[in-house]
Scaffold this motif. Structure first.
Motif, PDB file in Angstrom:
ATOM      1  N   ASP A 182       6.519  10.980   2.122  1.00 58.18           N
ATOM      2  CA  ASP A 182       7.964  11.559   1.698  1.00 58.18           C
ATOM      3  C   ASP A 182       8.431  10.050   1.298  1.00 58.18           C
ATOM      4  OD1 ASP A 182       7.543  13.843   2.366  1.00 58.18           O
ATOM      5  OD2 ASP A 182       8.400  13.587   4.395  1.00 58.18           O
ATOM      6  N   THR A 183       8.269   8.862   1.801  1.00 58.96           N
ATOM      7  CA  THR A 183       8.898   7.698   1.522  1.00 58.96           C
ATOM      8  C   THR A 183       7.989   6.416   1.738  1.00 58.96           C
ATOM      9  OG1 THR A 183      11.156   5.992   1.910  1.00 58.96           O
ATOM     10  CG2 THR A 183      10.302   7.621   3.669  1.00 58.96           C
ATOM     11  N   SER A 184       8.212   5.190   1.309  1.00 62.82           N
ATOM     12  CA  SER A 184       7.811   4.056   1.569  1.00 62.82           C
ATOM     13  C   SER A 184       8.470   3.035   2.373  1.00 62.82           C
ATOM     14  CB  SER A 184       7.265   3.272   0.332  1.00 62.82           C
ATOM     15  OG  SER A 184       8.669   2.677  -0.505  1.00 62.82           O
ATOM     16  N   LYS A 185       9.729   3.416   2.946  1.00 64.96           N
ATOM     17  CA  LYS A 185      10.777   2.876   3.734  1.00 64.96           C
ATOM     18  C   LYS A 185      10.502   2.888   5.080  1.00 64.96           C
ATOM     19  CE  LYS A 185      12.804   1.381  -0.004  1.00 64.96           C
ATOM     20  NZ  LYS A 185      12.589   0.122  -0.802  1.00 64.96           N
ATOM     21  N   LEU A 186      10.347   3.956   5.715  1.00 63.55           N
ATOM     22  CA  LEU A 186      10.301   4.466   7.018  1.00 63.55           C
ATOM     23  C   LEU A 186       9.143   4.296   7.960  1.00 63.55           C
ATOM     24  CD1 LEU A 186      12.479   7.839   6.862  1.00 63.55           C
ATOM     25  CD2 LEU A 186      13.258   5.557   7.044  1.00 63.55           C
ATOM     26  N   TYR A 187       9.167   3.670   9.058  1.00 64.62           N
ATOM     27  CA  TYR A 187       8.235   3.370   9.945  1.00 64.62           C
ATOM     28  C   TYR A 187       8.352   3.955  11.487  1.00 64.62           C
ATOM     29  CZ  TYR A 187       6.410   0.064   6.671  1.00 64.62           C
ATOM     30  OH  TYR A 187       5.889  -0.632   5.497  1.00 64.62           O
ATOM     31  N   THR A 188       7.273   4.153  12.124  1.00 64.17           N
ATOM     32  CA  THR A 188       7.712   4.647  13.587  1.00 64.17           C
ATOM     33  C   THR A 188       7.244   3.364  14.561  1.00 64.17           C
ATOM     34  OG1 THR A 188       5.371   5.772  13.864  1.00 64.17           O
ATOM     35  CG2 THR A 188       7.313   7.081  13.121  1.00 64.17           C
TER      36      THR A 188
ATOM     37  N   LEU B  52       0.928  -1.109   0.038  1.00 63.70           N
ATOM     38  CA  LEU B  52       0.046  -0.012  -0.010  1.00 63.70           C
ATOM     39  C   LEU B  52       0.944   1.330   0.088  1.00 63.70           C
ATOM     40  CD1 LEU B  52      -2.938  -1.067   2.530  1.00 63.70           C
ATOM     41  CD2 LEU B  52      -2.918  -0.797   0.025  1.00 63.70           C
ATOM     42  N   ARG B  53       2.000   1.230   0.630  1.00 65.77           N
ATOM     43  CA  ARG B  53       2.706   2.502   0.658  1.00 65.77           C
ATOM     44  C   ARG B  53       3.523   2.464  -0.218  1.00 65.77           C
ATOM     45  NH1 ARG B  53       6.187   3.353   6.223  1.00 65.77           N
ATOM     46  NH2 ARG B  53       6.585   5.153   5.143  1.00 65.77           N
ATOM     47  N   GLU B  54       3.812   1.751  -1.351  1.00 66.28           N
ATOM     48  CA  GLU B  54       4.546   1.828  -2.578  1.00 66.28           C
ATOM     49  C   GLU B  54       3.514   2.442  -3.490  1.00 66.28           C
ATOM     50  OE1 GLU B  54       5.775  -2.186  -3.544  1.00 66.28           O
ATOM     51  OE2 GLU B  54       7.414  -2.271  -2.246  1.00 66.28           O
ATOM     52  N   GLN B  55       2.209   2.099  -3.428  1.00 63.92           N
ATOM     53  CA  GLN B  55       1.059   2.634  -4.015  1.00 63.92           C
ATOM     54  C   GLN B  55       1.006   4.261  -3.859  1.00 63.92           C
ATOM     55  OE1 GLN B  55      -2.576   0.615  -4.549  1.00 63.92           O
ATOM     56  NE2 GLN B  55      -1.579  -1.294  -3.849  1.00 63.92           N
ATOM     57  N   ILE B  56       1.025   4.454  -2.473  1.00 63.74           N
ATOM     58  CA  ILE B  56       0.880   5.771  -2.405  1.00 63.74           C
ATOM     59  C   ILE B  56       2.173   6.660  -3.034  1.00 63.74           C
ATOM     60  CG2 ILE B  56       1.215   7.408  -0.379  1.00 63.74           C
ATOM     61  CD1 ILE B  56      -0.145   5.446   1.417  1.00 63.74           C
ATOM     62  N   ILE B  57       3.464   6.264  -2.854  1.00 61.68           N
ATOM     63  CA  ILE B  57       4.449   6.966  -3.521  1.00 61.68           C
ATOM     64  C   ILE B  57       4.242   7.073  -5.068  1.00 61.68           C
ATOM     65  CG2 ILE B  57       6.882   6.938  -3.860  1.00 61.68           C
ATOM     66  CD1 ILE B  57       6.124   7.594  -1.382  1.00 61.68           C
ATOM     67  N   LEU B  58       3.556   6.247  -5.750  1.00 65.01           N
ATOM     68  CA  LEU B  58       3.320   6.002  -7.038  1.00 65.01           C
ATOM     69  C   LEU B  58       2.220   7.191  -7.153  1.00 65.01           C
ATOM     70  CD1 LEU B  58       3.784   4.773  -9.914  1.00 65.01           C
ATOM     71  CD2 LEU B  58       2.058   3.029  -9.396  1.00 65.01           C
ATOM     72  N   TYR B  59       1.095   7.330  -6.493  1.00 67.26           N
ATOM     73  CA  TYR B  59       0.175   8.331  -6.577  1.00 67.26           C
ATOM     74  C   TYR B  59       0.581   9.522  -6.486  1.00 67.26           C
ATOM     75  CZ  TYR B  59      -3.894   5.091  -6.796  1.00 67.26           C
ATOM     76  OH  TYR B  59      -4.862   4.086  -6.941  1.00 67.26           O
ATOM     77  N   LYS B  60       1.539   9.529  -5.448  1.00 66.49           N
ATOM     78  CA  LYS B  60       2.324  10.956  -5.062  1.00 66.49           C
ATOM     79  C   LYS B  60       2.975  11.442  -6.335  1.00 66.49           C
ATOM     80  CE  LYS B  60       6.413  12.854  -2.784  1.00 66.49           C
ATOM     81  NZ  LYS B  60       7.504  12.588  -1.939  1.00 66.49           N
ATOM     82  N   ALA B  61       3.614  10.760  -7.088  1.00 69.31           N
ATOM     83  CA  ALA B  61       4.743  11.289  -8.056  1.00 69.31           C
ATOM     84  C   ALA B  61       3.782  11.999  -9.202  1.00 69.31           C
ATOM     85  CB  ALA B  61       5.245   9.890  -8.449  1.00 69.31           C
ATOM     86  N   HIS B  62       2.236  11.611  -9.156  1.00 67.73           N
ATOM     87  CA  HIS B  62       1.608  12.037 -10.374  1.00 67.73           C
ATOM     88  C   HIS B  62       0.751  13.262  -9.910  1.00 67.73           C
ATOM     89  CE1 HIS B  62       3.300   9.051 -13.229  1.00 67.73           C
ATOM     90  NE2 HIS B  62       3.268   8.299 -12.112  1.00 67.73           N
ATOM     91  N   PHE B  63       0.301  13.066  -8.533  1.00 64.98           N
ATOM     92  CA  PHE B  63      -0.503  13.876  -7.978  1.00 64.98           C
ATOM     93  C   PHE B  63       0.309  15.674  -7.845  1.00 64.98           C
ATOM     94  CE2 PHE B  63      -3.571  11.041  -5.576  1.00 64.98           C
ATOM     95  CZ  PHE B  63      -4.137  10.717  -6.683  1.00 64.98           C
ATOM     96  N   VAL B  64       1.552  15.502  -7.746  1.00 61.02           N
ATOM     97  CA  VAL B  64       2.251  16.833  -7.758  1.00 61.02           C
ATOM     98  C   VAL B  64       1.984  17.423  -8.895  1.00 61.02           C
ATOM     99  CG1 VAL B  64       3.808  15.894  -5.896  1.00 61.02           C
ATOM    100  CG2 VAL B  64       4.208  15.680  -8.328  1.00 61.02           C
ATOM    101  N   GLN B  65       1.986  16.777  -9.860  1.00 60.48           N
ATOM    102  CA  GLN B  65       1.716  17.415 -11.281  1.00 60.48           C
ATOM    103  C   GLN B  65       0.083  17.781 -11.527  1.00 60.48           C
ATOM    104  OE1 GLN B  65       3.989  15.426 -14.409  1.00 60.48           O
ATOM    105  NE2 GLN B  65       4.863  14.101 -12.787  1.00 60.48           N
ATOM    106  N   CYS B  66      -0.786  17.573 -10.738  1.00 58.34           N
ATOM    107  CA  CYS B  66      -2.081  17.698 -10.927  1.00 58.34           C
ATOM    108  C   CYS B  66      -2.664  19.000  -9.956  1.00 58.34           C
ATOM    109  CB  CYS B  66      -2.891  16.633 -10.591  1.00 58.34           C
ATOM    110  SG  CYS B  66      -4.811  16.643 -10.643  1.00 58.34           S
ATOM    111  N   SER B  67      -2.952  19.971 -10.547  1.00 56.10           N
ATOM    112  CA  SER B  67      -3.335  21.185  -9.855  1.00 56.10           C
ATOM    113  C   SER B  67      -4.734  20.775  -9.061  1.00 56.10           C
ATOM    114  CB  SER B  67      -3.814  22.435 -10.816  1.00 56.10           C
ATOM    115  OG  SER B  67      -4.388  21.963 -11.858  1.00 56.10           O
ATOM    116  N   ARG B  68      -5.384  19.890  -9.860  1.00 59.88           N
ATOM    117  CA  ARG B  68      -6.769  19.822  -9.035  1.00 59.88           C
ATOM    118  C   ARG B  68      -6.697  18.915  -7.673  1.00 59.88           C
ATOM    119  NH1 ARG B  68     -12.060  16.510 -11.633  1.00 59.88           N
ATOM    120  NH2 ARG B  68     -13.247  16.380  -9.683  1.00 59.88           N
TER     121      ARG B  68
END
Length: 292
Positions: free
Chosen positions: A196-202, A162-178
């Motif tokens: 910010d990343t898919s690697k880190l956990y608290t 799921l976190r890998e998917q978040i990063i994938l969405y983020k990479a393209h959402f930053v180019q979408c003004s909407r």
């Protein structure tokens, strides 16, 4: 009234009520003390050097008391093996006097990371305060510390996907003004590191993953992201050519999540088979050993 209870004195463990007893709180570690107990405290503030604190990510071995010069690891008072007032802290393997170790139970981060073991163990007050303070502040790269955790614990495997998917969405959402106007990233404002990343956990992330609350939360965020894509012409029409094979099919990053891979540096997308046989990213020349 019970509503006036402020807490319990860290020295005598007595209740502290507003308007009845004068008490003081440490501005650094938030320890509460009766006014009458302040001069009797021998413990050091566990968060005095909080900017340099770090969690122990390895299970602590037992240390010899001689390494501490037969003194409590916190307050420095003299202790010995023959005394029944000596207690061992499971977090750091050190010895404490009964004033600094009340035999209270707390989870041990290293045991969670290495064994997925959330059983509370007896920790010194000092250790409990450090863990509580860093639980949502220190970021741990679990893949570096214990990569087997993702293979042996189902919820962590699902969470990584799921976190890998978040990063994938983020990479393209930053180019979408909407997407930016809609504040899609605010859905994870309490977990900025997930953006910010898919690697880190608290430790908080791991605890909530084990309790069953984190996975539904992140799944819901992914569903909201996909709803945006479905109704957004800019996002839904994004398609890319794989720079390795330069052949069909065109890559639709929001539809082909499991058939594509992404560079961890520039977020360029490739067909997964092309990714697996490539050593370097064709976009930025970064190593493709570690994908998101």
């Amino acid at each position: 009234k019970s509503s006036e209870l402020s807490g319990y004195c860290s020295k005598c463990a007595g209740a502290i009520y507003r308007r009845i007893k004068t008490a003081y709180t440490c501005s650094v570690c938030n320890v509460i003390l009766h006014k009458a107990c302040i001069n009797e405290v021998s413990r050091r503030c566990s968060l005095a050097n909080k900017d340099t604190l770090t969690l122990m990510s390895k299970i602590a071995p037992a240390h010899g008391l001689h390494e501490q010069n037969y003194c409590c690891y916190d307050c420095g008072s003299e202790i010995s093996y023959s005394s029944t007032k000596v207690h061992t802290c499971d977090y750091n393997g050190r010895y404490y006097c009964q004033e600094c170790h009340k035999k209270t139970l707390h989870l041990v981060p290293a045991r969670v990371i290495h064994n997925w073991d959330f059983k509370p163990r007896q920790l010194a007050l000092q250790s409990q305060e450090v863990i509580a303070y860093l639980a949502d502040k220190e970021y741990l790269n679990i893949e570096n510390i214990n990569p087997q955790l993702f293979d042996s614990v189902s919820v962590m495997h699902q969470l990584r996907d799921l976190r890998e998917q978040i990063i994938l969405y983020k990479a393209h959402f930053v180019q979408c003004s909407r997407a930016l106007r809609e504040g899609v990233f605010l859905k994870l404002k309490s977990r900025q590191h997930f953006i910010d990343t898919s690697k880190l956990y608290t430790i908080r992330d791991l605890t909530e993953a084990q309790s069953g609350t984190l996975l539904p939360e992140i799944t819901s965020v992914i569903q909201d992201y996909q709803k945006h894509v479905d109704r957004c012409e800019t996002c839904s029409n994004q398609k890319f050519i794989c720079s390795v094979c330069e052949s069909p099919p065109l890559i639709s990053p929001f539809r082909d999540v499991y058939s594509i891979a992404q560079c961890s540096q520039c977020h360029g997308v490739l067909h997964r088979p092309c990714f697996n046989r490539s050593d370097k990213c064709p976009y930025c020349s970064a190593s493709l050993i570690n994908e998101l």
